[in-house]
Scaffold this motif. Structure first.
Motif, mmCIF file in Angstrom:
data_model
loop_
_atom_site.group_PDB
_atom_site.id
_atom_site.type_symbol
_atom_site.label_atom_id
_atom_site.label_comp_id
_atom_site.label_asym_id
_atom_site.label_seq_id
_atom_site.Cartn_x
_atom_site.Cartn_y
_atom_site.Cartn_z
ATOM 1 N N GLY A 174 0.816 -1.213 0.000
ATOM 2 C CA GLY A 174 0.000 0.000 0.000
ATOM 3 C C GLY A 174 0.845 1.255 0.000
ATOM 4 N N LYS A 175 1.904 1.271 0.797
ATOM 5 C CA LYS A 175 2.807 2.435 0.818
ATOM 6 C C LYS A 175 3.439 2.650 -0.554
ATOM 7 C CE LYS A 175 4.336 2.845 5.645
ATOM 8 N NZ LYS A 175 3.891 4.249 5.761
ATOM 9 N N LEU A 176 3.897 1.554 -1.165
ATOM 10 C CA LEU A 176 4.563 1.668 -2.460
ATOM 11 C C LEU A 176 3.596 2.166 -3.535
ATOM 12 C CD1 LEU A 176 6.585 -1.657 -2.268
ATOM 13 C CD2 LEU A 176 7.521 0.651 -2.089
ATOM 14 N N GLY A 179 3.064 5.954 -3.451
ATOM 15 C CA GLY A 179 4.171 6.865 -3.749
ATOM 16 C C GLY A 179 5.220 6.973 -2.669
ATOM 17 N N ALA A 180 5.656 5.845 -2.130
ATOM 18 C CA ALA A 180 6.642 5.857 -1.045
ATOM 19 C C ALA A 180 8.022 6.287 -1.545
ATOM 20 C CB ALA A 180 6.730 4.460 -0.426
ATOM 21 N N ARG A 181 8.772 6.885 -0.617
ATOM 22 C CA ARG A 181 10.188 7.177 -0.846
ATOM 23 C C ARG A 181 10.973 5.994 -0.278
ATOM 24 N NH1 ARG A 181 9.313 12.333 2.723
ATOM 25 N NH2 ARG A 181 8.027 10.683 3.629
ATOM 26 N N VAL A 182 11.731 5.307 -1.138
ATOM 27 C CA VAL A 182 12.382 4.053 -0.778
ATOM 28 C C VAL A 182 13.898 4.207 -0.825
ATOM 29 C CG1 VAL A 182 12.601 1.587 -1.306
ATOM 30 C CG2 VAL A 182 10.435 2.780 -1.765
ATOM 31 N N ALA A 183 14.563 3.666 0.192
ATOM 32 C CA ALA A 183 16.020 3.574 0.204
ATOM 33 C C ALA A 183 16.403 2.103 0.117
ATOM 34 C CB ALA A 183 16.598 4.190 1.479
ATOM 35 N N ASP A 184 17.229 1.768 -0.867
ATOM 36 C CA ASP A 184 17.733 0.401 -1.045
ATOM 37 C C ASP A 184 19.192 0.410 -0.606
ATOM 38 O OD1 ASP A 184 18.476 -2.128 -1.807
ATOM 39 O OD2 ASP A 184 18.085 -1.843 -3.950
ATOM 40 N N VAL A 185 19.462 -0.118 0.582
ATOM 41 C CA VAL A 185 20.795 -0.030 1.188
ATOM 42 C C VAL A 185 21.613 -1.276 0.819
ATOM 43 C CG1 VAL A 185 22.080 0.271 3.332
ATOM 44 C CG2 VAL A 185 19.806 1.286 3.079
ATOM 45 N N GLY A 186 22.839 -1.037 0.337
ATOM 46 C CA GLY A 186 23.660 -2.138 -0.151
ATOM 47 C C GLY A 186 23.134 -2.628 -1.476
ATOM 48 N N PRO A 201 5.832 2.850 -9.946
ATOM 49 C CA PRO A 201 6.343 4.106 -10.508
ATOM 50 C C PRO A 201 5.891 5.360 -9.777
ATOM 51 C CG PRO A 201 4.613 3.191 -11.908
ATOM 52 C CD PRO A 201 4.932 2.155 -10.882
ATOM 53 N N ALA A 202 4.894 5.261 -8.905
ATOM 54 C CA ALA A 202 4.440 6.453 -8.190
ATOM 55 C C ALA A 202 5.463 6.929 -7.163
ATOM 56 C CB ALA A 202 3.103 6.174 -7.492
ATOM 57 N N GLY A 203 6.353 6.043 -6.738
ATOM 58 C CA GLY A 203 7.325 6.399 -5.712
ATOM 59 C C GLY A 203 8.692 6.710 -6.290
ATOM 60 N N THR A 204 9.639 6.959 -5.387
ATOM 61 C CA THR A 204 11.024 7.182 -5.771
ATOM 62 C C THR A 204 11.908 6.184 -5.019
ATOM 63 O OG1 THR A 204 11.360 8.834 -4.028
ATOM 64 C CG2 THR A 204 10.662 9.636 -6.195
ATOM 65 N N VAL A 205 12.994 5.774 -5.655
ATOM 66 C CA VAL A 205 13.890 4.788 -5.061
ATOM 67 C C VAL A 205 15.327 5.292 -5.201
ATOM 68 C CG1 VAL A 205 14.462 2.346 -4.892
ATOM 69 C CG2 VAL A 205 12.337 3.040 -6.013
ATOM 70 N N THR A 206 16.055 5.280 -4.084
ATOM 71 C CA THR A 206 17.470 5.637 -4.097
ATOM 72 C C THR A 206 18.275 4.434 -3.648
ATOM 73 O OG1 THR A 206 16.944 7.926 -3.522
ATOM 74 C CG2 THR A 206 19.239 7.235 -3.265
ATOM 75 N N GLY A 207 19.210 3.998 -4.480
ATOM 76 C CA GLY A 207 20.095 2.901 -4.125
ATOM 77 C C GLY A 207 21.383 3.421 -3.527
ATOM 78 N N GLU A 240 24.982 6.126 6.865
ATOM 79 C CA GLU A 240 24.872 7.547 6.555
ATOM 80 C C GLU A 240 23.610 7.912 5.785
ATOM 81 O OE1 GLU A 240 28.384 8.248 4.306
ATOM 82 O OE2 GLU A 240 29.715 8.288 6.056
ATOM 83 N N ILE A 241 22.704 6.974 5.577
ATOM 84 C CA ILE A 241 21.591 7.271 4.682
ATOM 85 C C ILE A 241 20.651 8.333 5.235
ATOM 86 C CG2 ILE A 241 21.674 4.984 3.626
ATOM 87 C CD1 ILE A 241 19.165 4.285 5.231
ATOM 88 N N ALA A 242 20.638 8.525 6.561
ATOM 89 C CA ALA A 242 19.767 9.546 7.139
ATOM 90 C C ALA A 242 20.135 10.939 6.648
ATOM 91 C CB ALA A 242 19.830 9.488 8.670
ATOM 92 N N ARG A 243 21.364 11.102 6.154
ATOM 93 C CA ARG A 243 21.796 12.395 5.633
ATOM 94 C C ARG A 243 21.096 12.746 4.337
ATOM 95 N NH1 ARG A 243 27.848 11.554 4.635
ATOM 96 N NH2 ARG A 243 27.407 13.420 3.394
ATOM 97 N N TYR A 244 20.493 11.760 3.687
ATOM 98 C CA TYR A 244 19.918 11.975 2.361
ATOM 99 C C TYR A 244 18.411 12.220 2.404
ATOM 100 C CZ TYR A 244 24.420 10.620 0.460
ATOM 101 O OH TYR A 244 25.768 10.579 0.138
ATOM 102 N N GLY A 245 17.899 12.538 3.569
ATOM 103 C CA GLY A 245 16.490 12.862 3.672
ATOM 104 C C GLY A 245 15.684 11.785 4.361
ATOM 105 N N GLN A 246 14.378 11.968 4.322
ATOM 106 C CA GLN A 246 13.469 11.052 5.003
ATOM 107 C C GLN A 246 12.879 10.070 4.004
ATOM 108 O OE1 GLN A 246 9.637 12.480 6.879
ATOM 109 N NE2 GLN A 246 10.795 12.070 8.745
ATOM 110 N N PHE A 247 12.708 8.832 4.467
ATOM 111 C CA PHE A 247 12.165 7.771 3.621
ATOM 112 C C PHE A 247 10.943 7.145 4.287
ATOM 113 C CE2 PHE A 247 16.677 8.099 2.611
ATOM 114 C CZ PHE A 247 16.653 8.184 1.237
ATOM 115 N N ASP A 248 10.129 6.489 3.459
ATOM 116 C CA ASP A 248 8.976 5.748 3.962
ATOM 117 C C ASP A 248 9.277 4.262 4.092
ATOM 118 O OD1 ASP A 248 7.072 8.032 3.871
ATOM 119 O OD2 ASP A 248 7.501 7.902 1.722
ATOM 120 N N VAL A 249 10.241 3.796 3.297
ATOM 121 C CA VAL A 249 10.627 2.386 3.288
ATOM 122 C C VAL A 249 12.140 2.295 3.135
ATOM 123 C CG1 VAL A 249 10.408 0.157 2.111
ATOM 124 C CG2 VAL A 249 8.428 1.702 2.226
#
Length: 361
Positions: A174-176, A179-186, A201-207, A240-249
């Motif tokens: 449901g979050k995705l 339009g969730a903001r997603v961080a993919d760590v590693g 596609p409604a959300g954004t993903v940062t690897g 360090e990912i908290a430096r890049y803003g707030q995420f939902d997932v």
């Protein structure tokens, strides 16, 4: 001569014979893996897929390879049961092709051979790690390992991420979808990152990955995929990912155990999540009590990879936690709780992967 406290050991000859058989079987499997990697790299499996019966000469001509060596390779594959043979004609059954040559088949496993090849190529460095501080930096691991990992895990991502893993996590889909903001760590080479961005596609993903060559490859993969506007990649440490803003997932795909300090990474994930945000870690399958898995192929592979790659890779990083590839879900859930998450759960146990998750209250 023996003293009163010493006894001549009694040898069970049947047990010796049985173990010799086990060793021969294992060595035969290791030898076949070399041939499997060759067949994959040289395009032999792909050339045989759907081709019916072929002779060594025809296969050699089709692939531009040396006919004498192709003949020996085919015979090795036949005695190993990978291909069938009748007279001088060899065939790759479609059921075997699904494992060896059909990309995105749920049974596609051939890329695992590249990871094993990397273990052999790392033997000298690994011996040094055992005799030293335990660390083997990922940048010193051969390229075939990194590419093998990408291809090997791709199978699971394509066939399970959207179909099994994410639906098992309460509230995640449901979050995705919203339009969730997603961080993919590693994120490594970024295949799962791009898959999430394409599927939702409604959300954004940062690897995120601290391995610069991996991020360079991920960015190249993004260009190949049409440079989706909702996907980006950053070179950054997992803490360090908290430096890049707030995420939902925040997600960790087969990465949590590789980190030098998974506790710090999960704390950073907690700090970066918005209230109600979800953290998900997908890990290779294992059990809390490893003795319950003795003899299981999946844990034999898992503990070998843990010894040769994941644990020394972790020990080479700041924190040197050494979580290990295996070890079961309990330790993962404990780490989530220690990072501040109030309700860590084992969301899914597929027999091949563990999916643990938690929500920030």
């Amino acid at each position: 001569m023996t003293t009163d406290t010493q006894q001549t050991p009694t040898i069970d000859e049947a047990r010796v014979e049985a173990f010799v058989g086990q060793m021969i079987t294992d060595i035969a499997g290791a030898a076949s893996t070399v041939m499997t990697v060759l067949g994959d790299r040289l395009g032999l499996f792909r050339a045989m897929t759907g081709a019916g019966g072929v002779t060594a000469e025809k296969l050699a001509a089709q692939t531009g390879l040396h006919p004498r060596l192709v003949t020996e390779w085919l015979r090795q594959q036949a005695v190993s049961g990978y291909v069938t043979v009748e007279g001088d004609t060899f065939e790759l059954p479609m059921e075997h092709a699904l494992v060896l040559s059909v990309l995105d088949s749920p049974a596609y496993l051939v890329a695992a051979g590249e990871i094993i090849a990397g273990h052999y190529l790392s033997l000298d460095q690994l011996e040094g790690a055992f005799r030293g501080n335990g660390g083997l930096p990922y940048e010193e691991v051969p390229g075939c390992t990194h590419h093998g990992i990408e291809r090997y895990f791709r199978t699971a991502y394509v066939n399970h991420l959207a179909q099994t893993w994410f639906p098992a996590v309460p509230g995640l889909v449901g979050k995705l979808e919203s339009g969730a903001r997603v961080a993919d760590v590693g994120c490594g080479h970024g295949f799962a990152t791009l898959l999430i961005g394409n599927t939702w596609p409604a959300g954004t993903v940062t690897g995120f990955d601290n391995h610069e060559p991996a991020i360079a490859t991920a960015r190249a993969r993004a260009i190949e995929a049409g440079s989706p506007a909702n996907v980006s990649f950053q070179v950054a440490d997992s803490a360090e990912i908290a430096r890049y803003g707030q995420f939902d997932v925040v997600v960790f795909f087969d990465a949590l155990h590789d980190l030098g300090d998974p506790a710090a990474a999960l704390k950073s994930a907690y700090d970066s999540l918005a209230p109600g945000g979800i953290v998900v870690a997908v890990e290779p399958w294992s059990a809390d009590d490893f003795t319950t898995t003795i003899g299981m192929p999946i844990t034999r592979i898992g503990y070998a990879s843990s010894t040769a790659l994941c644990t020394p890779g972790s020990l080479a990083q700041p924190g040197a936690y050494g979580l290990g590839t295996a070890g079961g879900p309990a330790k993962r859930l404990e780490l989530l709780a220690g990072a501040g998450f109030a309700n860590p759960i084992l969301a899914a146990d597929t027999g091949f992967n563990l999916v643990v998750s938690a929500t920030k209250q």
